[in-house]
Design a protein around this motif. Structure first.
Motif, PDB file in Angstrom:
ATOM      1  N   PRO A 164       0.811  -1.228   0.000  1.00  0.00           N
ATOM      2  CA  PRO A 164       0.000   0.000   0.000  1.00  0.00           C
ATOM      3  C   PRO A 164       0.835   1.265   0.000  1.00  0.00           C
ATOM      4  O   PRO A 164       0.448   2.272  -0.591  1.00  0.00           O
ATOM      5  CB  PRO A 164      -0.812  -0.132   1.298  1.00  0.00           C
ATOM      6  CG  PRO A 164      -0.875  -1.596   1.571  1.00  0.00           C
ATOM      7  CD  PRO A 164       0.439  -2.133   1.085  1.00  0.00           C
ATOM      8  N   ARG A 165       2.004   1.215   0.647  1.00  0.00           N
ATOM      9  CA  ARG A 165       2.866   2.392   0.671  1.00  0.00           C
ATOM     10  C   ARG A 165       3.329   2.758  -0.727  1.00  0.00           C
ATOM     11  O   ARG A 165       3.259   3.915  -1.137  1.00  0.00           O
ATOM     12  CB  ARG A 165       4.064   2.122   1.580  1.00  0.00           C
ATOM     13  CG  ARG A 165       5.060   3.255   1.634  1.00  0.00           C
ATOM     14  CD  ARG A 165       6.188   2.933   2.589  1.00  0.00           C
ATOM     15  NE  ARG A 165       7.177   3.999   2.593  1.00  0.00           N
ATOM     16  CZ  ARG A 165       8.231   4.031   3.394  1.00  0.00           C
ATOM     17  NH1 ARG A 165       8.421   3.078   4.262  1.00  0.00           N
ATOM     18  NH2 ARG A 165       9.093   5.014   3.341  1.00  0.00           N
ATOM     19  N   ASN A 166       3.777   1.764  -1.489  1.00  0.00           N
ATOM     20  CA  ASN A 166       4.224   2.024  -2.851  1.00  0.00           C
ATOM     21  C   ASN A 166       3.079   2.490  -3.737  1.00  0.00           C
ATOM     22  O   ASN A 166       3.244   3.391  -4.567  1.00  0.00           O
ATOM     23  CB  ASN A 166       4.857   0.768  -3.447  1.00  0.00           C
ATOM     24  CG  ASN A 166       6.244   0.501  -2.903  1.00  0.00           C
ATOM     25  OD1 ASN A 166       6.924   1.413  -2.467  1.00  0.00           O
ATOM     26  ND2 ASN A 166       6.659  -0.749  -2.913  1.00  0.00           N
ATOM     27  N   LEU A 167       1.920   1.865  -3.572  1.00  0.00           N
ATOM     28  CA  LEU A 167       0.776   2.233  -4.395  1.00  0.00           C
ATOM     29  C   LEU A 167       0.362   3.684  -4.134  1.00  0.00           C
ATOM     30  O   LEU A 167       0.062   4.437  -5.068  1.00  0.00           O
ATOM     31  CB  LEU A 167      -0.391   1.281  -4.096  1.00  0.00           C
ATOM     32  CG  LEU A 167      -1.591   1.355  -5.038  1.00  0.00           C
ATOM     33  CD1 LEU A 167      -1.171   1.156  -6.484  1.00  0.00           C
ATOM     34  CD2 LEU A 167      -2.630   0.308  -4.639  1.00  0.00           C
ATOM     35  N   ASN A 168       0.367   4.082  -2.891  1.00  0.00           N
ATOM     36  CA  ASN A 168      -0.001   5.456  -2.569  1.00  0.00           C
ATOM     37  C   ASN A 168       1.044   6.449  -3.074  1.00  0.00           C
ATOM     38  O   ASN A 168       0.709   7.552  -3.509  1.00  0.00           O
ATOM     39  CB  ASN A 168      -0.206   5.610  -1.062  1.00  0.00           C
ATOM     40  CG  ASN A 168      -1.546   5.064  -0.615  1.00  0.00           C
ATOM     41  OD1 ASN A 168      -2.535   5.177  -1.328  1.00  0.00           O
ATOM     42  ND2 ASN A 168      -1.603   4.455   0.562  1.00  0.00           N
ATOM     43  N   GLY A 186       5.526   6.417   6.156  1.00  0.00           N
ATOM     44  CA  GLY A 186       6.306   7.229   7.070  1.00  0.00           C
ATOM     45  C   GLY A 186       5.947   8.690   6.907  1.00  0.00           C
ATOM     46  O   GLY A 186       5.131   9.075   6.060  1.00  0.00           O
ATOM     47  N   GLU A 187       6.591   9.517   7.697  1.00  0.00           N
ATOM     48  CA  GLU A 187       6.275  10.941   7.691  1.00  0.00           C
ATOM     49  C   GLU A 187       6.563  11.583   6.343  1.00  0.00           C
ATOM     50  O   GLU A 187       5.875  12.524   5.932  1.00  0.00           O
ATOM     51  CB  GLU A 187       7.081  11.634   8.784  1.00  0.00           C
ATOM     52  CG  GLU A 187       8.581  11.461   8.651  1.00  0.00           C
ATOM     53  CD  GLU A 187       9.359  11.939   9.865  1.00  0.00           C
ATOM     54  OE1 GLU A 187      10.566  12.128   9.732  1.00  0.00           O
ATOM     55  OE2 GLU A 187       8.743  12.119  10.931  1.00  0.00           O
ATOM     56  N   ILE A 188       7.558  11.075   5.612  1.00  0.00           N
ATOM     57  CA  ILE A 188       7.902  11.670   4.326  1.00  0.00           C
ATOM     58  C   ILE A 188       6.801  11.416   3.301  1.00  0.00           C
ATOM     59  O   ILE A 188       6.438  12.307   2.524  1.00  0.00           O
ATOM     60  CB  ILE A 188       9.259  11.141   3.836  1.00  0.00           C
ATOM     61  CG1 ILE A 188      10.372  11.688   4.745  1.00  0.00           C
ATOM     62  CG2 ILE A 188       9.523  11.541   2.394  1.00  0.00           C
ATOM     63  CD1 ILE A 188      11.741  11.179   4.447  1.00  0.00           C
ATOM     64  N   ASP A 189       6.237  10.206   3.302  1.00  0.00           N
ATOM     65  CA  ASP A 189       5.135   9.911   2.388  1.00  0.00           C
ATOM     66  C   ASP A 189       3.936  10.807   2.679  1.00  0.00           C
ATOM     67  O   ASP A 189       3.292  11.327   1.763  1.00  0.00           O
ATOM     68  CB  ASP A 189       4.726   8.442   2.508  1.00  0.00           C
ATOM     69  CG  ASP A 189       5.803   7.507   2.003  1.00  0.00           C
ATOM     70  OD1 ASP A 189       6.424   7.814   0.979  1.00  0.00           O
ATOM     71  OD2 ASP A 189       6.030   6.468   2.634  1.00  0.00           O
ATOM     72  N   ARG A 211      -4.699  10.503   1.120  1.00  0.00           N
ATOM     73  CA  ARG A 211      -4.456  10.958   2.493  1.00  0.00           C
ATOM     74  C   ARG A 211      -5.293  10.149   3.490  1.00  0.00           C
ATOM     75  O   ARG A 211      -4.838   9.836   4.584  1.00  0.00           O
ATOM     76  CB  ARG A 211      -4.785  12.448   2.607  1.00  0.00           C
ATOM     77  CG  ARG A 211      -4.410  13.031   3.958  1.00  0.00           C
ATOM     78  CD  ARG A 211      -4.811  14.486   4.080  1.00  0.00           C
ATOM     79  NE  ARG A 211      -4.424  15.036   5.370  1.00  0.00           N
ATOM     80  CZ  ARG A 211      -4.768  16.246   5.794  1.00  0.00           C
ATOM     81  NH1 ARG A 211      -5.511  17.023   5.016  1.00  0.00           N
ATOM     82  NH2 ARG A 211      -4.374  16.674   6.967  1.00  0.00           N
ATOM     83  N   GLY A 212      -6.510   9.813   3.084  1.00  0.00           N
ATOM     84  CA  GLY A 212      -7.349   9.015   3.965  1.00  0.00           C
ATOM     85  C   GLY A 212      -6.858   7.588   4.109  1.00  0.00           C
ATOM     86  O   GLY A 212      -6.975   6.979   5.174  1.00  0.00           O
ATOM     87  N   GLU A 213      -6.280   7.040   3.030  1.00  0.00           N
ATOM     88  CA  GLU A 213      -5.829   5.647   3.042  1.00  0.00           C
ATOM     89  C   GLU A 213      -4.430   5.491   3.619  1.00  0.00           C
ATOM     90  O   GLU A 213      -4.045   4.394   4.016  1.00  0.00           O
ATOM     91  CB  GLU A 213      -5.828   5.095   1.611  1.00  0.00           C
ATOM     92  CG  GLU A 213      -7.208   4.959   0.996  1.00  0.00           C
ATOM     93  CD  GLU A 213      -7.134   4.515  -0.457  1.00  0.00           C
ATOM     94  OE1 GLU A 213      -5.999   4.338  -0.957  1.00  0.00           O
ATOM     95  OE2 GLU A 213      -8.199   4.358  -1.078  1.00  0.00           O
TER      96      GLU A 213
END
Length: 432
Positions: free
Chosen positions: A273-277, A315-318, A306-308
């Motif tokens: 999910p991190r990469n997808l966002n 992390g904070e940078i994302d 932002r909601g997901e």
């Protein structure tokens, strides 16, 4: 206190069960071979360990490690929980659970489980924003990892190290980490693999952040060609994603939108999910630049991310990048006051360390302040952005920030020393 050896455990269990060496050996092995194993003069193959474990009514894991199955199960449950917490964005909880495994004295005897915990702990540290400790852990893991034993994991560790170094602002070190690993893969003939594409993507990101656009464009073309030759959806997705990033930096926004959309179409259900966002944020940012008339659509996409984002290991940078692009959307939509609020939220989240994300948020904040007529504030934040980028070796972006500052100063009155100094800094950054 030293742990028992494998041979000592086999002997102790055999004697406890009243079985002779000949009985334990029959019919598959010889009693002399059992004697050699028990005296630690022979290391049995995994298949033999499994056979002996079945005969001695215990697990192969216990024979090899001396750790009871109950303890192994407990550690495995803790690790699984930590992995789920990391994927769900609960970085602090994941960090605590991985640390619990690392602190368990029995984990030392379980090397695979210990490595999994150290890898997860490093990722949890990154997600928590503790980049220094994450880098320390990742450096240790890169020294121990083997491309021959597990190519994909070896590449992931080096990609994570390069990413953390860049996030810390040490772009040259990020380049070296990815470039050295990719060079090793090429030398071993493993350049046509998913691992090589992932490392190439990490190197490409580092080139972009350093402002080396000529090498970035060349590498992006290589990545796409390599990924299409390999053919896997994952490799193609990563290549299109990074090529979209290059297109954005070069101002080729329509090409970037097309590449980002191709990458999104290839993103599978199992994608992190991190990469997808991250990819969705890039896509929305390209839309803002290529098609300002679709700013409302881009804003809607970013609001959804932002909601997901709290449901991923973001992390904070994302989070800050998402807030920054939202702030940019608000400027395009004519709401600079809301843009200021979002950009300042991103800056507060990132702290004082010189990071590319910080510079990006400051740049958007400066533009919003200009729109509001707050030119002194704009000059202040643009100076911070340009200085931050210079500290990070991002010469091209730093030059643009100094030029933007000079333009803001020019609008406040006749040419003066601060304005001319900003122009000179811009020229210096591009080597003039």
């Amino acid at each position: 206190m030293d742990r028992e050896t494998l041979g000592q455990r086999i002997r102790a269990l055999r004697i406890r069960q009243g079985v002779s060496q000949a009985q334990l050996a029959f019919p598959e092995l010889s009693d002399s071979y059992i004697s050699l194993i028990e005296s630690d003069k022979r290391v049995p193959a995994p298949s033999v360990v499994e056979l002996l474990a079945a005969k001695l009514n215990c697990s192969a894991t216990y024979l090899v490690s001396g750790v009871s199955e109950d303890v192994v199960d407990e550690l495995r449950v803790t690790l699984d929980y930590a992995e789920i917490a990391l994927q769900n964005g609960a970085a602090a909880e994941a960090r605590a659970r991985f640390a619990e495994v690392l602190a368990n004295s029995d984990a030392v005897a379980l090397p695979e489980m210990l490595h999994q915990a150290r890898w997860g702990y490093a990722l949890a540290l990154e997600a928590s924003g503790d980049l220094e400790e994450a880098i320390t852990g990742l450096l240790e893991l890169t020294e121990e990892a083997s491309a021959e034993a597990d190519l994909d994991h070896w590449a992931k560790v080096h990609v994570a190290l390069s990413r953390c170094l860049r996030e810390r602002g040490d772009i040259s070190a990020g380049v070296q980490a990815a470039e050295g690993a990719l060079r090793h893969l090429i030398s071993t003939g493993a350049d046509s693999t998913d691992a090589a594409v992932h490392l190439g993507a990490a190197l490409l990101s580092a080139f972009i952040e350093r402002g080396d656009l000529v090498r970035a464009r060349h590498l992006a073309a290589q990545l796409v060609e390599r990924a299409e030759r390999i053919g896997t959806p994952r490799a193609r997705m990563v290549a299109y994603w990074e090529a979209a990033y290059v297109a954005e930096i070069r101002g080729e926004y329509e090409d970037g939108v097309a590449l980002a959309e191709r990458a999104l179409m290839l993103a599978g259900e199992g994608e992190d999910p991190r990469n997808l966002n991250r990819l969705r944020v890039i896509h929305a940012g390209l839309l803002l630049r290529a098609r300002p008339d679709q700013a409302a659509r881009a804003r809607e996409m970013l609001s959804r991310v932002r909601g997901e984002i709290t449901a991923s290991s973001a992390g904070e940078i994302d989070v800050a990048w998402c807030l920054t692009e939202l702030a940019r959307a608000e400027i395009v939509l004519g709401r600079p006051a809301e843009s200021v609020r979002l950009a300042e939220e991103a800056i507060d989240l990132l702290g004082d360390a010189p990071r590319r994300a910080t510079a990006g948020a400051l740049t958007v904040l400066g533009e919003a302040c200009v729109r509001l007529g707050r030119r002194e504030r704009a000059a202040e934040v643009l100076t911070r952005a340009a200085t931050c980028l210079e500290e990070m070796e991002s010469s091209r972006e730093a030059a643009q920030a100094w030029f933007d500052l000079a333009e803001v100063l020019a609008e406040t009155g006749p040419a003066d020393e601060p304005q001319m100094a900003a122009y000179r800094r811009a020229l210096t950054c591009v080597g003039v």
